[in-house]
Design a protein around this motif. Structure first.
Motif, PDB file in Angstrom:
ATOM      1  N   LEU A 183      24.343  -8.892  -3.468  1.00 20.85           N
ATOM      2  CA  LEU A 183      23.493 -10.065  -3.703  1.00 20.85           C
ATOM      3  C   LEU A 183      23.810 -10.714  -5.045  1.00 20.85           C
ATOM      4  O   LEU A 183      23.900 -11.949  -5.146  1.00 20.85           O
ATOM      5  CB  LEU A 183      22.021  -9.666  -3.643  1.00 20.85           C
ATOM      6  CG  LEU A 183      21.008 -10.782  -3.906  1.00 20.85           C
ATOM      7  CD1 LEU A 183      21.164 -11.908  -2.892  1.00 20.85           C
ATOM      8  CD2 LEU A 183      19.580 -10.225  -3.882  1.00 20.85           C
ATOM      9  N   VAL A 184      23.979  -9.887  -6.072  1.00 22.20           N
ATOM     10  CA  VAL A 184      24.313 -10.426  -7.399  1.00 22.20           C
ATOM     11  C   VAL A 184      25.647 -11.168  -7.342  1.00 22.20           C
ATOM     12  O   VAL A 184      25.776 -12.295  -7.842  1.00 22.20           O
ATOM     13  CB  VAL A 184      24.367  -9.297  -8.449  1.00 22.20           C
ATOM     14  CG1 VAL A 184      24.853  -9.841  -9.793  1.00 22.20           C
ATOM     15  CG2 VAL A 184      22.994  -8.652  -8.612  1.00 22.20           C
ATOM     16  N   ALA A 185      26.648 -10.551  -6.722  1.00 25.97           N
ATOM     17  CA  ALA A 185      27.970 -11.180  -6.629  1.00 25.97           C
ATOM     18  C   ALA A 185      27.909 -12.468  -5.817  1.00 25.97           C
ATOM     19  O   ALA A 185      28.538 -13.467  -6.178  1.00 25.97           O
ATOM     20  CB  ALA A 185      28.962 -10.203  -5.997  1.00 25.97           C
ATOM     21  N   GLN A 186      27.146 -12.453  -4.732  1.00 19.89           N
ATOM     22  CA  GLN A 186      27.063 -13.653  -3.903  1.00 19.89           C
ATOM     23  C   GLN A 186      26.401 -14.795  -4.659  1.00 19.89           C
ATOM     24  O   GLN A 186      26.836 -15.957  -4.559  1.00 19.89           O
ATOM     25  CB  GLN A 186      26.298 -13.355  -2.616  1.00 19.89           C
ATOM     26  CG  GLN A 186      26.253 -14.537  -1.657  1.00 19.89           C
ATOM     27  CD  GLN A 186      25.968 -14.108  -0.236  1.00 19.89           C
ATOM     28  OE1 GLN A 186      26.750 -13.386   0.374  1.00 19.89           O
ATOM     29  NE2 GLN A 186      24.838 -14.546   0.296  1.00 19.89           N
ATOM     30  N   ASN A 187      25.363 -14.496  -5.435  1.00 18.78           N
ATOM     31  CA  ASN A 187      24.720 -15.550  -6.225  1.00 18.78           C
ATOM     32  C   ASN A 187      25.664 -16.094  -7.295  1.00 18.78           C
ATOM     33  O   ASN A 187      25.651 -17.297  -7.601  1.00 18.78           O
ATOM     34  CB  ASN A 187      23.436 -15.020  -6.855  1.00 18.78           C
ATOM     35  CG  ASN A 187      22.298 -14.927  -5.858  1.00 18.78           C
ATOM     36  OD1 ASN A 187      22.271 -15.657  -4.868  1.00 18.78           O
ATOM     37  ND2 ASN A 187      21.352 -14.040  -6.099  1.00 18.78           N
ATOM     38  N   MET A 188      26.474 -15.225  -7.873  1.00 17.85           N
ATOM     39  CA  MET A 188      27.472 -15.699  -8.841  1.00 17.85           C
ATOM     40  C   MET A 188      28.483 -16.610  -8.156  1.00 17.85           C
ATOM     41  O   MET A 188      28.876 -17.642  -8.696  1.00 17.85           O
ATOM     42  CB  MET A 188      28.186 -14.498  -9.482  1.00 17.85           C
ATOM     43  CG  MET A 188      27.337 -13.711 -10.453  1.00 17.85           C
ATOM     44  SD  MET A 188      28.252 -12.308 -11.164  1.00 17.85           S
ATOM     45  CE  MET A 188      27.090 -11.793 -12.451  1.00 17.85           C
ATOM     46  N   TRP A 189      28.911 -16.208  -6.972  1.00 12.00           N
ATOM     47  CA  TRP A 189      29.867 -17.007  -6.204  1.00 12.00           C
ATOM     48  C   TRP A 189      29.282 -18.379  -5.869  1.00 12.00           C
ATOM     49  O   TRP A 189      29.953 -19.412  -6.020  1.00 12.00           O
ATOM     50  CB  TRP A 189      30.234 -16.247  -4.932  1.00 12.00           C
ATOM     51  CG  TRP A 189      31.026 -17.018  -3.924  1.00 12.00           C
ATOM     52  CD1 TRP A 189      32.047 -17.895  -4.158  1.00 12.00           C
ATOM     53  CD2 TRP A 189      30.856 -16.984  -2.504  1.00 12.00           C
ATOM     54  NE1 TRP A 189      32.524 -18.404  -2.958  1.00 12.00           N
ATOM     55  CE2 TRP A 189      31.818 -17.855  -1.935  1.00 12.00           C
ATOM     56  CE3 TRP A 189      30.000 -16.277  -1.657  1.00 12.00           C
ATOM     57  CZ2 TRP A 189      31.926 -18.059  -0.564  1.00 12.00           C
ATOM     58  CZ3 TRP A 189      30.119 -16.468  -0.283  1.00 12.00           C
ATOM     59  CH2 TRP A 189      31.071 -17.352   0.250  1.00 12.00           C
ATOM     60  N   ILE A 190      28.032 -18.403  -5.437  1.00 17.76           N
ATOM     61  CA  ILE A 190      27.374 -19.673  -5.111  1.00 17.76           C
ATOM     62  C   ILE A 190      27.383 -20.602  -6.324  1.00 17.76           C
ATOM     63  O   ILE A 190      27.713 -21.793  -6.222  1.00 17.76           O
ATOM     64  CB  ILE A 190      25.932 -19.420  -4.630  1.00 17.76           C
ATOM     65  CG1 ILE A 190      25.940 -18.733  -3.253  1.00 17.76           C
ATOM     66  CG2 ILE A 190      25.137 -20.722  -4.569  1.00 17.76           C
ATOM     67  CD1 ILE A 190      24.590 -18.182  -2.835  1.00 17.76           C
ATOM     68  N   ALA A 191      27.031 -20.056  -7.488  1.00 21.04           N
ATOM     69  CA  ALA A 191      26.978 -20.877  -8.702  1.00 21.04           C
ATOM     70  C   ALA A 191      28.361 -21.387  -9.085  1.00 21.04           C
ATOM     71  O   ALA A 191      28.539 -22.572  -9.413  1.00 21.04           O
ATOM     72  CB  ALA A 191      26.367 -20.057  -9.847  1.00 21.04           C
ATOM     73  N   LEU A 192      29.352 -20.498  -9.038  1.00 19.64           N
ATOM     74  CA  LEU A 192      30.701 -20.896  -9.446  1.00 19.64           C
ATOM     75  C   LEU A 192      31.309 -21.883  -8.459  1.00 19.64           C
ATOM     76  O   LEU A 192      31.996 -22.836  -8.862  1.00 19.64           O
ATOM     77  CB  LEU A 192      31.585 -19.653  -9.565  1.00 19.64           C
ATOM     78  CG  LEU A 192      32.992 -19.870 -10.112  1.00 19.64           C
ATOM     79  CD1 LEU A 192      32.952 -20.599 -11.457  1.00 19.64           C
ATOM     80  CD2 LEU A 192      33.718 -18.533 -10.249  1.00 19.64           C
ATOM     81  N   HIS A 193      31.056 -21.675  -7.175  1.00 22.91           N
ATOM     82  CA  HIS A 193      31.553 -22.621  -6.175  1.00 22.91           C
ATOM     83  C   HIS A 193      30.995 -24.018  -6.419  1.00 22.91           C
ATOM     84  O   HIS A 193      31.718 -25.012  -6.304  1.00 22.91           O
ATOM     85  CB  HIS A 193      31.168 -22.151  -4.768  1.00 22.91           C
ATOM     86  CG  HIS A 193      31.475 -23.154  -3.702  1.00 22.91           C
ATOM     87  ND1 HIS A 193      32.764 -23.475  -3.328  1.00 22.91           N
ATOM     88  CD2 HIS A 193      30.666 -23.950  -2.952  1.00 22.91           C
ATOM     89  CE1 HIS A 193      32.729 -24.406  -2.387  1.00 22.91           C
ATOM     90  NE2 HIS A 193      31.486 -24.710  -2.135  1.00 22.91           N
ATOM     91  N   GLY A 194      29.730 -24.093  -6.780  1.00 22.19           N
ATOM     92  CA  GLY A 194      29.135 -25.393  -7.069  1.00 22.19           C
ATOM     93  C   GLY A 194      29.818 -26.084  -8.225  1.00 22.19           C
ATOM     94  O   GLY A 194      30.133 -27.279  -8.168  1.00 22.19           O
TER      95      GLY A 194
END
Length: 216
Positions: A152-163
């Motif tokens: 979950l932590v990694a996915q939230n980081m990915w979401i932010a960076l993708h944006g």
């Protein structure tokens, strides 16, 4: 008649040209005739290598994730897991900037029109997230991040960076807070948001910045 041979270099050229046409002109610009002309080959080559346009688009998505995986795999695990998390962020951004058309296709930012991608195609690239999941898990074990689900932590980081990367590719991040400034601020914010303290995060950031992935 012997079957036509697959030429890996031509296949790659077709994928890159197709990604450019999709990103720049949308689905209407991606035709076998336009694609063949862009690469300097015949329309038959598209069918020889991919069997049709749907499979070509699918291959673009898979190729985009394969390139991302190769770039992320260059980040080796070190004793500083938080620096590793940040170094993976640098690698992710560098890959997107090196392959902007493929990046837009693999995440659906480019119009795919009637070319069919199944749910399995959209989820195909999740394996590329694993190095970040592993780094987050190690940062948690080291006491740098608070306890939580590493995925979950990694996915939230990915979401932010993708944006951020999507905005950068779209040309939206300009002075005084350009993409470089915003990216580095985001890296610090993501790791402190996960539980790291500011002083330790600053030291890890310096280490990660020295390791940052060069552009191709």
């Amino acid at each position: 008649m012997s079957p036509r041979r697959i030429d890996p270099k031509l296949a790659t050229a077709l994928l890159e040209a197709a990604a450019s046409l999709l990103a720049e002109e949308g689905a209407a610009g991606l035709t076998t005739r336009r694609l063949a002309a862009a690469v300097g080959t015949s329309t038959t080559a598209v069918y020889t290598h991919f069997g049709g346009m749907d499979n070509l688009v699918r291959a673009m998505v898979h190729e985009g994730f394969a390139r991302l995986h190769r770039r992320m795999s260059t980040v080796r695990a070190t004793a500083d897991a938080v620096a590793d998390v940040m170094a993976l962020g640098y690698a992710y951004r560098a890959n997107a900037l090196d392959h902007p058309q493929l990046y837009q296709v693999m995440f659906g930012s480019a119009a795919l029109g009637g070319f069919a991608l199944a749910d399995g195609d959209r989820q195909h690239g999740r394996y590329t997230l694993q190095p970040l999941v592993d780094a987050v898990a190690r940062a948690t074990e080291q006491g740098r991040f608070r306890a939580g689900d590493p995925l979950l932590v990694a996915q939230n980081m990915w979401i932010a960076l993708h944006g951020l990367v999507s905005l950068e590719l779209g040309g939206y991040l300009i002075d005084p807070y350009d993409a470089d400034v915003c990216f580095e601020a985001q890296l610090r914010s993501l790791v402190t948001g996960a539980g790291d303290d500011h002083e330790a995060a600053a030291a890890s950031f310096t280490r990660a910045r020295r390791r940052r992935s060069p552009r191709a």
